[in-house]
Design a protein around this motif. Sequence first.
Motif, PDB file in Angstrom:
ATOM      1  N   UNK A 268       0.839  -1.211   0.000  1.00 47.68           N
ATOM      2  CA  UNK A 268       0.000   0.000   0.000  1.00 47.68           C
ATOM      3  C   UNK A 268       0.867   1.251   0.000  1.00 47.68           C
ATOM      4  N   UNK A 269       1.942   1.273   0.800  1.00 53.43           N
ATOM      5  CA  UNK A 269       2.814   2.446   0.840  1.00 53.43           C
ATOM      6  C   UNK A 269       3.631   2.573  -0.439  1.00 53.43           C
ATOM      7  N   UNK A 270       4.038   1.433  -1.024  1.00 53.38           N
ATOM      8  CA  UNK A 270       4.750   1.497  -2.302  1.00 53.38           C
ATOM      9  C   UNK A 270       3.849   2.099  -3.383  1.00 53.38           C
ATOM     10  N   UNK A 271       2.581   1.738  -3.341  1.00 58.11           N
ATOM     11  CA  UNK A 271       1.624   2.312  -4.298  1.00 58.11           C
ATOM     12  C   UNK A 271       1.449   3.811  -4.061  1.00 58.11           C
ATOM     13  N   UNK A 272       1.410   4.210  -2.791  1.00 61.85           N
ATOM     14  CA  UNK A 272       1.274   5.637  -2.479  1.00 61.85           C
ATOM     15  C   UNK A 272       2.502   6.418  -2.927  1.00 61.85           C
ATOM     16  N   UNK A 273       3.680   5.846  -2.738  1.00 64.14           N
ATOM     17  CA  UNK A 273       4.911   6.530  -3.156  1.00 64.14           C
ATOM     18  C   UNK A 273       4.911   6.746  -4.665  1.00 64.14           C
ATOM     19  N   UNK A 274       4.551   5.704  -5.406  1.00 59.33           N
ATOM     20  CA  UNK A 274       4.527   5.832  -6.867  1.00 59.33           C
ATOM     21  C   UNK A 274       3.463   6.824  -7.319  1.00 59.33           C
ATOM     22  N   UNK A 275       2.323   6.843  -6.623  1.00 56.48           N
ATOM     23  CA  UNK A 275       1.258   7.779  -6.982  1.00 56.48           C
ATOM     24  C   UNK A 275       1.629   9.215  -6.628  1.00 56.48           C
ATOM     25  N   UNK A 276       2.353   9.393  -5.526  1.00 57.47           N
ATOM     26  CA  UNK A 276       2.731  10.733  -5.090  1.00 57.47           C
ATOM     27  C   UNK A 276       3.754  11.361  -6.037  1.00 57.47           C
ATOM     28  N   UNK A 277       4.632  10.529  -6.587  1.00 55.67           N
ATOM     29  CA  UNK A 277       5.645  11.028  -7.525  1.00 55.67           C
ATOM     30  C   UNK A 277       5.605  10.166  -8.789  1.00 55.67           C
ATOM     31  N   UNK A 278       4.540  10.319  -9.574  1.00 58.14           N
ATOM     32  CA  UNK A 278       4.324   9.408 -10.714  1.00 58.14           C
ATOM     33  C   UNK A 278       5.365   9.515 -11.804  1.00 58.14           C
ATOM     34  N   UNK A 279       6.165  10.566 -11.787  1.00 59.20           N
ATOM     35  CA  UNK A 279       7.167  10.735 -12.830  1.00 59.20           C
ATOM     36  C   UNK A 279       8.579  10.410 -12.362  1.00 59.20           C
ATOM     37  N   UNK A 280       8.696   9.882 -11.137  1.00 58.45           N
ATOM     38  CA  UNK A 280      10.002   9.444 -10.621  1.00 58.45           C
ATOM     39  C   UNK A 280      10.113   7.938 -10.852  1.00 58.45           C
ATOM     40  N   UNK A 281      11.034   7.553 -11.701  1.00 55.37           N
ATOM     41  CA  UNK A 281      11.100   6.147 -12.116  1.00 55.37           C
ATOM     42  C   UNK A 281      11.416   5.209 -10.957  1.00 55.37           C
ATOM     43  N   UNK A 282      12.238   5.655 -10.008  1.00 57.34           N
ATOM     44  CA  UNK A 282      12.672   4.755  -8.929  1.00 57.34           C
ATOM     45  C   UNK A 282      11.492   4.188  -8.160  1.00 57.34           C
ATOM     46  N   UNK A 283      10.525   5.064  -7.829  1.00 55.55           N
ATOM     47  CA  UNK A 283       9.411   4.578  -7.017  1.00 55.55           C
ATOM     48  C   UNK A 283       8.501   3.657  -7.834  1.00 55.55           C
TER      49      UNK A 283
END
Length: 691
Positions: A268-283
């Motif tokens: 759930x937190x990994x999904x939130x990280x990717x959603x919060x910074x959708x243009x940062x490839x690392x997340x």
Amino acid sequence: MPQNTAAPVANVVRQAQQQHMRGNIRQAEQLYRQVLASDPRNPEAIAGLGLVAAQAGNLPAARELLKKALSLQPENPDNLVNLAKVDIGLNQPAEAERALLDALKRRKRDAAAWNMLGWCQQRQGRLTEAVDSFRQAVRIKGDLPEALNNLGTALMLLGDNAEAAKILARCVSLAPKAAQAHMNLGSVYAALDKEADAIKHGKRATELAPQAAEAWFNLGRSYHTFDHADQAIAAYGKAVELAPQAAQFMNNLAQVLESALRSDEALAWAEKAAAMAPDVSEWSENLVRGYLVRGRLDDAKATAEAFLARHPDTLGMRLLLGDLAIREGRFEDAKAAFSALLEEDGSRARALRGLARADKVKAGDPLLDRMADVAAREDIPVEDRVELYFALGKANDDVGDVDTAFHFYAQGNALKNRGCRYDPAKMEDHIDGLIETFTADFLAERADWGDPSERPTFIVGLPRSGTTLVEQILSSHPQVAGGDELPDFNQIERLLKRRVGYPRGMATAPRAAVTDFAPGYLAHLERIDPDAVRVTDKLPGNALRLGLIALMFPQARVVHCRRDPVDTSLSIYFQNFGGAHEYGYDLASIGHFHRQVDRLMAHWKSVVPTPVLDVDYEAVVADHEGQGRRMIQHLGLDWDDAMAAFYANKRVVNTASVWQVRQPIYKGSVERWRKYEAHIGPLLDALGMTR
């Protein structure tokens, strides 16, 4: 006779500056304006108004005023330094650097200016120059905390942690309430593996600056580094609470939750990280890997493709899609993906490696020369060279050039082994501790500790002993789900080492130390396939944990994979593992580790109540259906004809055997070592084999 106004104006300027120094900003501003009413080109009053504007947060106006003052008084270093401060506030480090260099031509022993110059250089990526400037500031004024903190931080970024610790410790002694310095000192102590000091200073930073999210995040990293999962979760959680937009904080929280076996929260937190910074490839790449680990292939593919739709040139994500194609057995798609990457840049090591993994290499294939040319370049990172050496070993083995293959394998292993610290005495002591602790009486006295579930099925053995093939056959049965290499028991062991001193500390450990983990593990199996009667966990290293497994799940089934010890060991040597296989890059170490595992398995079979079935790789190769019937009977299930065509199983495969298990039975690995006998003397000696 004309009136002399110079003296009165100078007096008013002094009054304005005095009020300014006392913090009476409004009065100072009024006096500066009074001066300008009679002397519009007075540089001191214009500069004073520039400082007033800066203090009010109006940096563009401050910049214009200070530049005007400098045009009237270009030799004034104070105005140059103040202009640099404004430029730093406007995030214009190059402009600030120019002003500071001018100031330092006129006033060379200005420690504050040297310190700011270092900051500007660091911000522009010129770290070595920054260190020189910070050092100059410290030489001039050795008790300037800001310069000491900046110097220590820059040294840490350069990897000189020992000197960084000395500098930051000096800074903390001069400014004991400087939260930033405590935070940085905690980070550098963590890098130096000084647990107590790292946590001490990390905690002090949060006490001094309880609302500073970065301080909590750095404390969380120290806890995480030293396997204090619960404390790391709390610290990261506080950082996220204080900075709810910080994707990196969310990403680290996801990682530590995963290590604490709280998988649902982690994802759930990994999904939130990717959603919060959708243009940062690392997340987004981390999220894709999270989906892959859970077997959620559609989600992994959708996430990768959505990111690439926005950023089509992202190398890491394109490589992940290629790897995903290999794991799914779509080898032609994988080759197309890696070939496209190499058309753009023929030196991409991971793409070359992926192409070599996607199929058998044939004689004359230009891929051989391409990989060798890139591996010989001095400008590629060591980890890329390692990848290419192992890929070249595999490719030359494919074409039958044994001597060249071993040459490259040996080079890859030698480089990889530099970072390994396999300790034979420590391994022997660990095995002794397991044997001394997990006796038949110990297990019998705790027979009621375990969960009665029969769903867990453990496939154990040395890496490369056939565990992937066995799982592929078993998971072809409609009632068996393949879980692949689950990290749970590796993490459980790490937590028990810290909490009770595993293994010897298990003698006095409370029941809850073991039973608390069972529900989380069963929930993990449920997520893999809620309808499966059996779910496999094929982490080979669980061979070292069968006593612990017997405590938790006495009704679980265990399939122990065995293979010719030289074939197994050589195959380990030929594999660049991603995880912790410290023994795996030196022939003698591999042989030693093999014999220790054999010693422990003999003990387990004499004491654990968990049913253990030995399955020999060579027997599976000779008669996979007959061995499949043995194995499925051991699991308490009836034979299903789908098991005979195991290679048609479309589940994802994450291990190095991905190509082989997609083919009908693979016989080329039986007695493979004979081809390499001339090269493996240290291994044969370590295994106790006569030559």
